[in-house]
Motif scaffolding. Structure first.
Motif, PDB file in Angstrom:
ATOM      1  N   LEU A 192       0.834  -1.210   0.000  1.00 60.58           N
ATOM      2  CA  LEU A 192       0.000   0.000   0.000  1.00 60.58           C
ATOM      3  C   LEU A 192       0.864   1.253   0.000  1.00 60.58           C
ATOM      4  O   LEU A 192       0.538   2.244  -0.656  1.00 60.58           O
ATOM      5  N   ASP A 193       1.964   1.214   0.736  1.00 65.38           N
ATOM      6  CA  ASP A 193       2.865   2.362   0.753  1.00 65.38           C
ATOM      7  C   ASP A 193       3.449   2.603  -0.638  1.00 65.38           C
ATOM      8  O   ASP A 193       3.539   3.751  -1.092  1.00 65.38           O
ATOM      9  N   LYS A 194       3.836   1.539  -1.322  1.00 65.68           N
ATOM     10  CA  LYS A 194       4.346   1.674  -2.695  1.00 65.68           C
ATOM     11  C   LYS A 194       3.268   2.277  -3.598  1.00 65.68           C
ATOM     12  O   LYS A 194       3.558   3.150  -4.412  1.00 65.68           O
ATOM     13  N   LEU A 195       2.038   1.806  -3.465  1.00 63.49           N
ATOM     14  CA  LEU A 195       0.947   2.358  -4.277  1.00 63.49           C
ATOM     15  C   LEU A 195       0.744   3.844  -3.981  1.00 63.49           C
ATOM     16  O   LEU A 195       0.541   4.646  -4.892  1.00 63.49           O
ATOM     17  N   TYR A 196       0.780   4.208  -2.694  1.00 63.36           N
ATOM     18  CA  TYR A 196       0.627   5.614  -2.330  1.00 63.36           C
ATOM     19  C   TYR A 196       1.690   6.469  -3.030  1.00 63.36           C
ATOM     20  O   TYR A 196       1.385   7.497  -3.636  1.00 63.36           O
ATOM     21  N   HIS A 197       2.937   6.010  -2.944  1.00 66.65           N
ATOM     22  CA  HIS A 197       4.027   6.777  -3.557  1.00 66.65           C
ATOM     23  C   HIS A 197       3.905   6.790  -5.083  1.00 66.65           C
ATOM     24  O   HIS A 197       4.202   7.816  -5.712  1.00 66.65           O
ATOM     25  N   ASP A 198       3.456   5.693  -5.666  1.00 65.21           N
ATOM     26  CA  ASP A 198       3.245   5.678  -7.115  1.00 65.21           C
ATOM     27  C   ASP A 198       2.166   6.680  -7.519  1.00 65.21           C
ATOM     28  O   ASP A 198       2.313   7.408  -8.508  1.00 65.21           O
ATOM     29  N   ILE A 199       1.075   6.755  -6.739  1.00 72.54           N
ATOM     30  CA  ILE A 199       0.011   7.722  -7.024  1.00 72.54           C
ATOM     31  C   ILE A 199       0.564   9.139  -6.870  1.00 72.54           C
ATOM     32  O   ILE A 199       0.357  10.006  -7.729  1.00 72.54           O
ATOM     33  N   ASP A 200       1.277   9.356  -5.782  1.00 70.42           N
ATOM     34  CA  ASP A 200       1.841  10.676  -5.503  1.00 70.42           C
ATOM     35  C   ASP A 200       2.819  11.111  -6.594  1.00 70.42           C
ATOM     36  O   ASP A 200       2.890  12.286  -6.946  1.00 70.42           O
ATOM     37  N   ASP A 201       3.550  10.132  -7.163  1.00 67.98           N
ATOM     38  CA  ASP A 201       4.528  10.424  -8.215  1.00 67.98           C
ATOM     39  C   ASP A 201       3.927  10.350  -9.619  1.00 67.98           C
ATOM     40  O   ASP A 201       4.641  10.520 -10.606  1.00 67.98           O
ATOM     41  N   GLY A 202       2.613  10.080  -9.705  1.00 69.79           N
ATOM     42  CA  GLY A 202       1.961   9.973 -11.016  1.00 69.79           C
ATOM     43  C   GLY A 202       2.435   8.758 -11.811  1.00 69.79           C
ATOM     44  O   GLY A 202       2.529   8.821 -13.034  1.00 69.79           O
ATOM     45  N   TYR A 213       4.065  -1.912  -9.173  1.00 68.98           N
ATOM     46  CA  TYR A 213       3.956  -2.796 -10.339  1.00 68.98           C
ATOM     47  C   TYR A 213       5.262  -3.540 -10.586  1.00 68.98           C
ATOM     48  O   TYR A 213       5.257  -4.752 -10.811  1.00 68.98           O
ATOM     49  N   THR A 214       6.385  -2.860 -10.534  1.00 65.50           N
ATOM     50  CA  THR A 214       7.660  -3.522 -10.832  1.00 65.50           C
ATOM     51  C   THR A 214       7.999  -4.579  -9.777  1.00 65.50           C
ATOM     52  O   THR A 214       8.558  -5.628 -10.097  1.00 65.50           O
ATOM     53  N   HIS A 215       7.617  -4.334  -8.526  1.00 63.21           N
ATOM     54  CA  HIS A 215       7.830  -5.346  -7.480  1.00 63.21           C
ATOM     55  C   HIS A 215       6.977  -6.589  -7.759  1.00 63.21           C
ATOM     56  O   HIS A 215       7.488  -7.715  -7.760  1.00 63.21           O
ATOM     57  N   ILE A 216       5.692  -6.385  -7.974  1.00 60.55           N
ATOM     58  CA  ILE A 216       4.784  -7.513  -8.216  1.00 60.55           C
ATOM     59  C   ILE A 216       5.223  -8.287  -9.458  1.00 60.55           C
ATOM     60  O   ILE A 216       5.280  -9.522  -9.455  1.00 60.55           O
ATOM     61  N   LYS A 217       5.555  -7.575 -10.521  1.00 61.35           N
ATOM     62  CA  LYS A 217       5.972  -8.235 -11.757  1.00 61.35           C
ATOM     63  C   LYS A 217       7.240  -9.056 -11.548  1.00 61.35           C
ATOM     64  O   LYS A 217       7.349 -10.174 -12.046  1.00 61.35           O
ATOM     65  N   SER A 218       8.194  -8.531 -10.789  1.00 66.10           N
ATOM     66  CA  SER A 218       9.443  -9.276 -10.579  1.00 66.10           C
ATOM     67  C   SER A 218       9.193 -10.567  -9.805  1.00 66.10           C
ATOM     68  O   SER A 218       9.778 -11.606 -10.108  1.00 66.10           O
ATOM     69  N   VAL A 219       8.295 -10.539  -8.828  1.00 68.54           N
ATOM     70  CA  VAL A 219       7.973 -11.762  -8.075  1.00 68.54           C
ATOM     71  C   VAL A 219       7.264 -12.756  -8.979  1.00 68.54           C
ATOM     72  O   VAL A 219       7.609 -13.950  -9.006  1.00 68.54           O
ATOM     73  N   LYS A 220       6.309 -12.291  -9.774  1.00 70.14           N
ATOM     74  CA  LYS A 220       5.582 -13.187 -10.678  1.00 70.14           C
ATOM     75  C   LYS A 220       6.511 -13.767 -11.740  1.00 70.14           C
ATOM     76  O   LYS A 220       6.449 -14.960 -12.038  1.00 70.14           O
ATOM     77  N   ASP A 221       7.377 -12.952 -12.286  1.00 66.84           N
ATOM     78  CA  ASP A 221       8.312 -13.444 -13.311  1.00 66.84           C
ATOM     79  C   ASP A 221       9.283 -14.472 -12.745  1.00 66.84           C
ATOM     80  O   ASP A 221       9.611 -15.453 -13.404  1.00 66.84           O
TER      81      ASP A 221
END
Length: 115
Positions: A83-93, A102-110
């Motif tokens: 959630l903190d990552k999402l907050y910062h992503d929203i704040d950073d546009g 997204y990059t964290h989730i994608k790296s774990v899935k990959d």
């Protein structure tokens, strides 16, 4: 080789049931013959050896998927950190594929592909 419990779970699912410790139990007598069904009290027939064997491929797939999902759970950040990552992503546009969530989730899935 898929575990007996996995194959029986698949047989139960095919018959619209779920595992119930009061209706099925497995045992291994340490005699080199492996696990077997000790008790079976479901209202339908206990699976034959050939029926159990027919679930080998599906059982292997289920166990592989279970292992992948378990590994992913250990590699994902906590939901609070996500959630903190999402907050910062929203704040950073960065609500796109460049954001840190997204990059964290994608790296774990990959790294832990379902195949």
């Amino acid at each position: 080789m898929a575990q007996l419990k996995t194959k029986i779970n698949l047989y139960l699912q095919e018959n619209g049931k779920t595992w119930d410790d009061t209706k099925v139990s497995l045992q291994n007598d340490s005699d080199g013959n492996g696990d077997y069904i000790k008790t079976w009290t479901y209202s339908f027939t206990k699976p034959t050896d050939s029926q159990i064997a027919s679930y080998e491929t599906a059982g292997n797939t289920a166990e592989t998927l279970s292992g992948v999902l378990s590994k992913r759970r250990t590699e994902y950040l906590t939901w609070q950190e996500q959630l903190d990552k999402l907050y910062h992503d929203i704040d950073d546009g960065k609500l796109d594929k460049t954001g840190s969530w997204y990059t964290h989730i994608k790296s774990v899935k990959d790294a832990n592909s379902k195949g």
